[in-house]
Design a protein around this motif. Structure first.
Motif, PDB file in Angstrom:
ATOM      1  N   ASP A   5       0.821  -1.213   0.000  1.00  0.00           N
ATOM      2  CA  ASP A   5       0.000   0.000   0.000  1.00  0.00           C
ATOM      3  C   ASP A   5       0.852   1.258   0.000  1.00  0.00           C
ATOM      4  N   GLU A   6       1.926   1.257   0.772  1.00  0.00           N
ATOM      5  CA  GLU A   6       2.818   2.428   0.806  1.00  0.00           C
ATOM      6  C   GLU A   6       3.477   2.648  -0.552  1.00  0.00           C
ATOM      7  N   VAL A   7       3.924   1.572  -1.167  1.00  0.00           N
ATOM      8  CA  VAL A   7       4.554   1.673  -2.482  1.00  0.00           C
ATOM      9  C   VAL A   7       3.559   2.227  -3.492  1.00  0.00           C
ATOM     10  N   LEU A  12       1.683   6.427  -7.086  1.00  0.00           N
ATOM     11  CA  LEU A  12       0.593   7.281  -7.565  1.00  0.00           C
ATOM     12  C   LEU A  12       0.943   8.759  -7.427  1.00  0.00           C
ATOM     13  N   GLN A  13       1.601   9.117  -6.338  1.00  0.00           N
ATOM     14  CA  GLN A  13       2.003  10.511  -6.142  1.00  0.00           C
ATOM     15  C   GLN A  13       3.009  10.935  -7.206  1.00  0.00           C
ATOM     16  N   ILE A  14       3.952  10.065  -7.511  1.00  0.00           N
ATOM     17  CA  ILE A  14       4.959  10.389  -8.520  1.00  0.00           C
ATOM     18  C   ILE A  14       4.334  10.451  -9.912  1.00  0.00           C
TER      19      ILE A  14
END
Length: 116
Positions: A5-7, A12-14
């Protein structure tokens, strides 16, 4: 090690950089080499001084462009792509090629969808 989930959140942010209105046009203008702030502003239609400032700061923060200040009066600031910035531009050019190849088909699908 990060969980999945963190990855996904990080990725998604990048990837959201690609969807940003101004980042890709600014990166595209830098593909030919270092450009001064005023040159960038004139080269990117519709971008305000404030939005260009926000955009280049974000790109610098993320390591996609580097900022160079020339000691002059007034100081001159120029930007250029970093290695990571060039690699993003290569990836997005591939997306652009896909869009060109599929634009007619997508337009036809949109037309059919709107007709229903």
């Amino acid at each position: 090690m990060q969980d999945e989930d963190e990855v996904c959140r990080d990725v998604l942010q990048i990837v959201s950089l690609v969807g940003d209105k101004w980042s890709l046009p600014v990166l595209g203008q830098l593909r030919g080499g270092r450009r001064r702030f005023g040159e960038l502003q004139r080269a990117v239609p519709g971008i305000s001084q404030r939005m260009l400032t926000v955009t280049v700061r974000k790109l610098e923060r993320d390591g996609l462009v580097s900022r160079h200040v020339h000691a002059s009066v007034p100081p001159q600031v120029a930007y250029e792509l970093t290695g990571i910035g060039r690699s993003l531009l290569v990836a997005t050019l591939g997306l652009g090629e896909w869009a060109v190849e599929n634009r007619v088909a997508i337009a036809a699908h949109r037309h059919r969808f709107a007709a229903n």
